[in-house]
Design an enzyme around this catalytic site. Structure first.
Site, short mmCIF file in Angstrom:
data_model
loop_
_atom_site.label_atom_id
_atom_site.label_comp_id
_atom_site.label_asym_id
_atom_site.label_seq_id
_atom_site.Cartn_x
_atom_site.Cartn_y
_atom_site.Cartn_z
N LYS A 10 1.51 -0.76 -4.37
CA LYS A 10 2.18 -2.01 -4.37
C LYS A 10 1.19 -2.88 -3.75
O LYS A 10 0.47 -2.80 -2.72
CB LYS A 10 3.41 -2.09 -3.28
CG LYS A 10 4.14 -3.19 -3.17
CD LYS A 10 5.22 -2.82 -2.12
CE LYS A 10 6.14 -4.20 -1.84
NZ LYS A 10 6.94 -4.21 -0.66
N ARG B 133 -0.60 1.35 2.78
CA ARG B 133 -0.20 1.78 1.36
C ARG B 133 -0.63 3.25 1.21
O ARG B 133 0.07 4.03 0.51
CB ARG B 133 -0.93 0.89 0.33
CG ARG B 133 -0.28 -0.33 0.34
CD ARG B 133 0.85 -0.70 0.06
NE ARG B 133 1.28 -2.23 0.18
CZ ARG B 133 2.39 -2.54 0.92
NH1 ARG B 133 3.45 -1.88 1.32
NH2 ARG B 133 2.69 -4.10 0.74
#
Length: 85
Positions: free
Chosen positions: A66, A28
């Site tokens: 996310k 991420r």
């Protein structure tokens, strides 16, 4: 920075894989970074401050990651290398 599990997976085409939340967080950080910049989590920044104090860190601030929600992240900057004489 954190725990991971590593294993060789597969029966015909063996692959060495890493698993765990740390791997997901690193992914991420990469996907939410900017071109030619080093993006790191608060945990990674803490280790960098302790283990490599010559690396400059600048807060990026809170970003929505996310699967993780809001995370406070940093940019890492390589210190200029001294010129060879």
């Amino acid at each position: 920075s954190g725990p991971v599990v590593a294993s060789v997976v597969g029966t015909r085409n063996l692959r060495y894989c890493l698993f765990g939340d740390t791997v997901n967080t690193a992914s991420r950080m990469e996907s939410s970074s900017e071109k030619n910049r080093i993006h790191c989590s608060h945990a990674a920044a803490t280790f960098l401050k302790e283990q490599a104090p010559e690396i400059d860190l600048a807060p990026r601030g809170n970003i929505n990651v996310k699967g993780k929600g809001q995370m406070f992240t940093y940019w890492a900057f390589e210190s200029p290398t001294p010129e060879l004489t």
